[in-house]
Structure formats: C-alpha cells, structure tokens
Enzyme design. Structure first.
Site, short mmCIF file in Angstrom:
data_model
loop_
_atom_site.label_atom_id
_atom_site.label_comp_id
_atom_site.label_asym_id
_atom_site.label_seq_id
_atom_site.Cartn_x
_atom_site.Cartn_y
_atom_site.Cartn_z
N GLY A 215 0.81 -1.13 -0.08
CA GLY A 215 -0.07 0.14 -0.02
C GLY A 215 0.76 1.47 0.03
O GLY A 215 0.32 2.27 0.49
N HIS B 206 6.77 3.52 -13.61
CA HIS B 206 6.08 2.29 -12.92
C HIS B 206 5.33 1.62 -14.18
O HIS B 206 4.25 2.20 -14.68
CB HIS B 206 5.08 2.61 -11.98
CG HIS B 206 4.17 1.37 -11.42
ND1 HIS B 206 4.53 1.07 -10.04
CD2 HIS B 206 3.52 0.43 -11.78
CE1 HIS B 206 3.76 -0.22 -9.66
NE2 HIS B 206 3.25 -0.53 -10.91
N ARG C 128 -2.97 -11.02 -6.97
CA ARG C 128 -4.51 -10.92 -6.91
C ARG C 128 -4.92 -9.99 -7.82
O ARG C 128 -4.04 -9.63 -8.73
CB ARG C 128 -4.86 -10.23 -5.53
CG ARG C 128 -4.00 -8.79 -5.61
CD ARG C 128 -4.38 -7.68 -4.51
NE ARG C 128 -3.58 -6.78 -4.38
CZ ARG C 128 -3.38 -5.72 -5.17
NH1 ARG C 128 -4.15 -5.33 -6.04
NH2 ARG C 128 -2.34 -4.89 -4.71
N VAL D 50 -6.60 -3.28 -9.10
CA VAL D 50 -7.59 -2.33 -9.32
C VAL D 50 -7.66 -1.85 -10.79
O VAL D 50 -8.98 -1.59 -11.38
CB VAL D 50 -7.53 -1.01 -8.34
CG1 VAL D 50 -8.52 0.29 -8.88
CG2 VAL D 50 -7.54 -1.40 -7.15
#
Ligand code: ADP
Length: 447
Positions: free
Chosen positions: A165, A209, A292, A295
């Site tokens: 996070g 990124h 996972r 978003v």
C-alpha cells in the site's frame, strides 16, 4: 466443482466479481458490514449475510465470520477481490482446509510473493530483471546496512519486506542518514505489518512504473496479457493507469512478459497476478508481484478483449485456459481514472451522501462503480468511488474520449478528485506519454 461463490469484499470490486459470476451462471453470496447494507451487489446477490460492524477488522477481515457465512450459505468458493484478505496466505490456507476453493494462487505462492525479499530472489532466479540490491534481510546492525548501501551506491531505499500500500519505504540519500532511517523504517514496519524485516535496494531517481499482467491455469499454462503504465501516483498510490505502457520497445516488453510467464510456470502459480517494475533508461527492474486482481485490471481487459474475472473463475474451476500467447493481442489504448471521494486540497477522504451522480457513456466508455445518487459513502473504508475507463483506437483517441467523458461526469454532495483528473487529461506531459513516477506530484506542487 463449485456452483456458488462467496464474494469477500465490498464496493466496486464486489459488484465486478458478482457480474462475472452471474455471466458464468454461478450463484453468489454477498457478505457485508452494517455500514454496507445498501451496496448494489448486496441487493443483486442470491444470498446476502451481514458479517459484522463497519470496522473492517470486525467484518471484511474477520476470517472466521467469512468462513462461517460460506458454510451457512453453501458457497463452494471464495473470491477475495483486492485489498482485505486477498493476499493473506493464512486465510487462503484456511479456505482450502475448509474444503472450499480460494479464487487466487496457492497459499505458498502468496506467502512467497508477500515477502518482497524472497520474491525478488525467486524472480532473479527465474531470469526476471530486478532492482539492484542484495535480496537479503538487514540484521538491524548499522554497519551492515551501511556496507550493503555502499555496495549499491547512494541514494538507496530501505523497504519493509512485508510492506504494501505504498507504506514502509524510505529514501536514504547519504551514509549519514542511515542510522535514523533504519531505526524508523524498522519500527514503522513492525507496527504496520507486524514484521520489522527491512532490506535495501537502489533508489531509482526518475523511473516509470510499468507492470505486466499474467494468468496461469492448473495445467501448467501461463500467459502474459500485456503491459500497463501506472506512473501517475501520489504518495506511491496510483491515480491514473493505462494500457499498454506507451513508448516502450515492444520486443523488450515481450521479452520481459515472457520471463514473467516463465516465472509463473516455475513456481506453479495459479490465477491472475501482476509483476511490477520500475523502468529507467529503458531497463526493467522488478519490485514486487501482486498475487491478486488489481484495481487497474480493466485497462488490460479493454485492450486484450478478455474478461479477467471470468478467466479467474474458470481457472479456479480447474479449466484449461483456451488462450495461446501468439493469439493475445493488444488492440488500441485504454486509460483508467480512479475516482476518489476526497478533499481536492487536503486529499482527506470525503464521506457523505452523493446527491448528484451523472456519468458519461458512449463507445469506449466503461464505469466500474458501486455509487449512485443517494448512496451514502461510509467513512470506514478507502475513498475509491469508482473507475472511469476509456478505450480508443489509439492513445490520442483514448485521451480525447477521456477528456469528453470527464467533462460530462458530475458528482455532487461530496468532494471528489474529478478536477484533478481533468487537469491530468490536459497536461502536456501526460499527453506526450511516458512520464515518471514523480510527474503527478510535480504537477500538483504549488507554483
Ligand atoms: P507497495 O507494495 O507498497 O505498493 P512497491 O514496492 O510496489 O510497494 O512500491 C510502490 C511505489 O514506490 C513504486 O511504484 C514506486 O513509485 C516507489 N518505489 C518502490 N521502490 C522504489 C525504488 N527502488 N526506487 C524508487 N522508487 C521506488
């Protein structure tokens, strides 16, 4: 196999997962906190169970309550969404021990990638290029940290092995700063992640990124589904994402993508995952893998023409992926804006009731959201209200559609970051493409 899926999440991603389940003819179980009774996926699910009060620790993170709900509602599988329990190896293990299917990787894959040091080591062994550094935990002894940093060369970054996070990271510019930085980062990591292990790697001054989406089935097949650029960040949190990452050498991206797919085959990875890289001077450096759904998965869906959540469910059902790497193409360009309920000046969350909710439409526009007029945004969770995703034949086309869509979108009653997105969509740097991870903070800095 299973015919009923419990969705252990809330908000837009719970609705996204529910839609994929319905399209595959699967029954759905929603679990919700007392603050979330009015969420749309709760009304749409075949069964809905309240699992506790608003604080996530007593609802969405309550493993026993979720497992109890799964048993009570006859669910055969649990989809964790993102956040909450999605990267919790112990939870994945408990789900499987209860005889249910965890819709995600095997617990040992989650554990491996949850330790950023072990993950880097495994990826380096698989031939994935990594950020320079030793891939070893620091003992906490100052001299050792200084030695490791000197080998790499300042500036370096201290990072928590169990971090996430965007937290648990600190830049160390010179040897004199190491003592304080080491103590503070270890203490923060211990408090935030229950694990004080830190490591050191090269601090890259102005990287982009860039990430690679992968998917693997349980029959030994693994594919990479394209690149995304998520350089527009504030405090290491992504604000805008796009696919593909613009302006990169396609052959290099393909070579890195193939290494990622190969790494999945080597570790017996299952399901969807994301390899995150920092790209500087044309070179890829692996930083971490997220085990996972992300978003930002919709930008890959729109360019690859695939439904990643349906594929996730199919893999969990034991199906063989009906894909071939040569058949996976990137069509056009997609951009996603994270619409947050936040104060544009302070960035503090802005909960409250939405009075106006008017969203754009038309070709190439997709909105993933749980919000609507009358929706009361609780204060207990993160501020993501939804995602505006646009697709165009080219990047310029996608940008033009994005600007038109942002003009059209109206949200009233609470504060949002829509104006920031409008500004980004008109920013010459972003329009040119390929900005670094500090670009957004420079853009927002007072002149
Ligand atoms: P998290 O798991 O908290 O998301 P990451 O390792 O993915 O942490 O890093 C998040 C962000 O922090 C990156 O997107 C980048 O902006 C910045 N970052 C991480 N490592 C480095 C590094 N070695 N040099 C420069 N920036 C970095």
């Amino acid at each position: 196999m299973f015919d009923t899926v419990l969705i252990a999440n809330r908000g837009e991603i719970a609705l996204r997962v529910l839609r994929a389940c319905k399209a595959l003819g699967l029954r759905t179980v929603a679990v919700f906190s007392e603050a979330d009774r009015d969420l749309p996926h709760v009304a749409l699910a075949d069964t809905a169970l309240c699992i506790g009060p608003a604080p996530a620790a007593r609802s969405y993170l309550d493993q026993a309550a979720i497992l109890f709900a799964a048993r009570a509602a006859g669910a055969g599988a649990i989809h964790p969404g993102y956040g909450f329990l999605s990267e919790n190896a112990a939870f994945a293990g408990r789900v499987e021990a209860a005889g249910l299917v965890f819709i995600g990787p095997r617990p040992d894959s989650i554990r491996l990638m949850g330790d950023k040091i072990a993950a880097k080591r495994a990826m380096r062994e698989a031939g994935v290029p990594c950020v320079p550094g030793r891939d070893e935990a620091l003992s906490g002894e100052l001299e050792e940290a200084q030695r490791a940093a000197a080998e790499i060369g300042y500036p370096v970054m201290l990072k928590a092995a169990g971090g996430g996070g965007g937290r648990g990271m600190r830049v160390v510019a010179a040897v004199g700063e190491m003592a304080d930085a080491l103590a503070v980062t270890r203490e923060e990591a211990r408090r935030a992640f229950g694990n004080g292990t830190v490591y050191v790697e090269k601090f890259l001054g102005g990287p982009r990124h860039v990430e690679i989406q992968v998917i693997a089935d349980t029959h030994g097949n693994a594919f990479w589904l394209g690149s995304r650029d998520c350089s527009l960040q504030r405090r290491h949190q992504k604000v805008v994402e796009e696919a593909p990452a613009p302006g990169l050498d396609a052959a290099l991206v393909a070579a890195v993508g193939e290494r990622c797919a190969e790494a999945c085959r080597r570790i017996g990875y299952r399901g969807v995952g994301t390899f995150e890289f920092l790209v500087e001077d044309g070179a890829f450096h692996f930083i971490e893998m997220n085990t996972r759904l992300q978003v930002e998965h919709p930008v890959t869906e729109m360019t690859a023409g695939l439904d990643l959540v349906q594929l996730q469910l199919r893999v969990a059902m034991g199906e063989r992926l009906a894909l071939s790497q040569a058949g996976i193409a990137c069509r056009g360009h997609a951009i996603e804006c994270r619409i947050n309920a936040e104060d544009p000046a302070s960035f503090a969350p802005s909960p409250g009731t939405i009075t106006t909710w008017s969203v754009p439409g038309g070709p190439g526009i997709r909105i993933d959201t749980h919000a609507s007029a009358g929706y009361r945004m609780p204060a207990s969770y993160d501020s993501l209200l939804g995602k505006l995703v646009v697709h165009g034949e080219s990047r310029a086309d996608a940008l033009a559609r994005l600007r038109a869509a942002l003009e059209e979108m109206r949200v009233g009653g609470i504060m949002t970051n829509l104006d920031l997105h409008r500004r980004i969509a008109r920013d010459p740097g972003f329009i040119a493409g390929g900005v670094d991870i500090h670009h957004l903070e420079r853009l927002m800095a007072p002149r």
